[in-house]
Write an enzyme that holds these catalytic residues in place. Structure first.
Site, mmCIF file in Angstrom:
data_model
loop_
_atom_site.group_PDB
_atom_site.id
_atom_site.type_symbol
_atom_site.label_atom_id
_atom_site.label_comp_id
_atom_site.label_asym_id
_atom_site.label_seq_id
_atom_site.Cartn_x
_atom_site.Cartn_y
_atom_site.Cartn_z
ATOM 1 N N ARG A 1 0.824 -1.220 0.000
ATOM 2 C CA ARG A 1 0.000 0.000 0.000
ATOM 3 C C ARG A 1 0.850 1.257 0.000
ATOM 4 O O ARG A 1 0.414 2.308 -0.459
ATOM 5 C CB ARG A 1 -0.979 -0.037 1.179
ATOM 6 C CG ARG A 1 -2.048 -1.114 1.022
ATOM 7 C CD ARG A 1 -2.945 -1.201 2.233
ATOM 8 N NE ARG A 1 -2.247 -1.607 3.431
ATOM 9 C CZ ARG A 1 -1.899 -2.854 3.733
ATOM 10 N NH1 ARG A 1 -2.235 -3.831 2.920
ATOM 11 N NH2 ARG A 1 -1.244 -3.129 4.833
ATOM 12 N N GLU B 1 5.552 -9.968 15.369
ATOM 13 C CA GLU B 1 5.015 -10.554 16.594
ATOM 14 C C GLU B 1 5.254 -12.075 16.597
ATOM 15 O O GLU B 1 5.681 -12.650 17.587
ATOM 16 C CB GLU B 1 3.525 -10.247 16.690
ATOM 17 C CG GLU B 1 2.981 -10.395 18.070
ATOM 18 C CD GLU B 1 1.504 -10.033 18.117
ATOM 19 O OE1 GLU B 1 0.987 -9.491 17.135
ATOM 20 O OE2 GLU B 1 0.888 -10.346 19.149
HETATM 21 P P1 AMP Z 1 5.127 -2.336 11.508
HETATM 22 O O1 AMP Z 1 6.397 -2.874 10.925
HETATM 23 O O2 AMP Z 1 4.620 -3.121 12.671
HETATM 24 O O3 AMP Z 1 5.222 -0.847 11.798
HETATM 25 O O4 AMP Z 1 3.991 -2.521 10.422
HETATM 26 C C1 AMP Z 1 3.890 -1.634 9.356
HETATM 27 C C2 AMP Z 1 3.556 -2.328 8.071
HETATM 28 O O5 AMP Z 1 2.575 -3.345 8.246
HETATM 29 C C3 AMP Z 1 2.984 -1.352 7.089
HETATM 30 O O6 AMP Z 1 3.542 -1.651 5.802
HETATM 31 C C4 AMP Z 1 1.495 -1.571 7.133
HETATM 32 O O7 AMP Z 1 0.960 -1.588 5.832
HETATM 33 C C5 AMP Z 1 1.314 -2.926 7.785
HETATM 34 N N1 AMP Z 1 0.430 -2.897 8.959
HETATM 35 C C6 AMP Z 1 0.778 -3.132 10.248
HETATM 36 N N2 AMP Z 1 -0.268 -3.088 11.062
HETATM 37 C C7 AMP Z 1 -1.326 -2.781 10.287
HETATM 38 C C8 AMP Z 1 -2.731 -2.577 10.548
HETATM 39 N N3 AMP Z 1 -3.247 -2.677 11.786
HETATM 40 N N4 AMP Z 1 -3.546 -2.277 9.525
HETATM 41 C C9 AMP Z 1 -3.036 -2.164 8.257
HETATM 42 N N5 AMP Z 1 -1.737 -2.363 7.946
HETATM 43 C C10 AMP Z 1 -0.884 -2.659 8.948
#
Ligand code: AMP
Length: 174
Positions: free
Chosen positions: A62, A99
């Site tokens: 996205r 996670e």
């Molecule tokens: P993080 O590495 O945990 O910051 O996760 C970020 C990436 O995962 C981004 O590329 C987001 O598109 C996706 N992502 C993580 N959590 C969500 C969520 N609750 N809803 C949508 N996309 C998420």
């Protein structure tokens, strides 16, 4: 309507997707609303100022949708960061913890010139692992990461704490 309010109205919560316990933030209603979509792109561009950025790095998948029009409006190039195995030429990779398990992302080794000013763009900042790994890839390619712009920051996951003194610009924080 205030852009922040419009963004919040156009992001849809999908419980337990893609797995139980995750509240997925679905941005497709926002993308389908041309006023909201244009507002988001303009807001990211205005935060940094035209001419100050050489390359926009978009994170699969996205992030690509937001990063490409931002690159166009900046007059900057677009560089994809993709999940392992999707980029055709020689790559650098970074692995980070999720996670459950881990994820590896890649950038083309020759995607950046030394010293280029780079803005990273994604839809959601959650735990910050993806953004931190993307920033590390940019630095390893010789780029200068000037910031991260995201549509939505999930502040309860403290992602920005992983990003040191990076300029983290989120259009909406929940
Ligand atoms: P993080 O590495 O945990 O910051 O996760 C970020 C990436 O995962 C981004 O590329 C987001 O598109 C996706 N992502 C993580 N959590 C969500 C969520 N609750 N809803 C949508 N996309 C998420």
């Amino acid at each position: 309507m205030d852009l922040g309010k419009l963004i919040q109205e156009r992001i849809r919560d999908i419980p337990d997707y893609p797995k139980p316990g995750v509240m997925f933030k679905d941005i497709t209603p926002l993308l389908a609303d041309h006023v909201a979509f244009a507002g988001v792109v303009d807001s990211i561009v205005n935060h940094h100022g035209r001419g100050t950025i050489d390359k926009i790095v978009g994170i699969e998948a996205r992030g690509f949708i937001l990063a490409a029009p931002v690159a166009y409006h900046f007059g900057a190039g677009f560089v994809p960061v993709r999940k392992k195995g999707k980029l055709p030429a020689a790559t650098r990779e970074e692995t980070y913890d999720l996670e459950y398990g881990n994820e590896t992302i890649e950038i083309h080794s020759d995607a950046l010139e030394a010293g280029e000013r780079v803005l990273i763009v994604d839809d959601v900042l959650a735990t910050g692992g993806t953004a931190r790994a993307a920033a590390e890839l940019v630095r390893r390619c010789g780029g200068d990461v000037v910031g991260l712009s995201v549509l939505l920051e999930l502040s309860f996951l403290h992602g920005r704490d992983k990003l040191g003194n990076l300029d983290v610009h989120s259009l909406v924080t929940v």
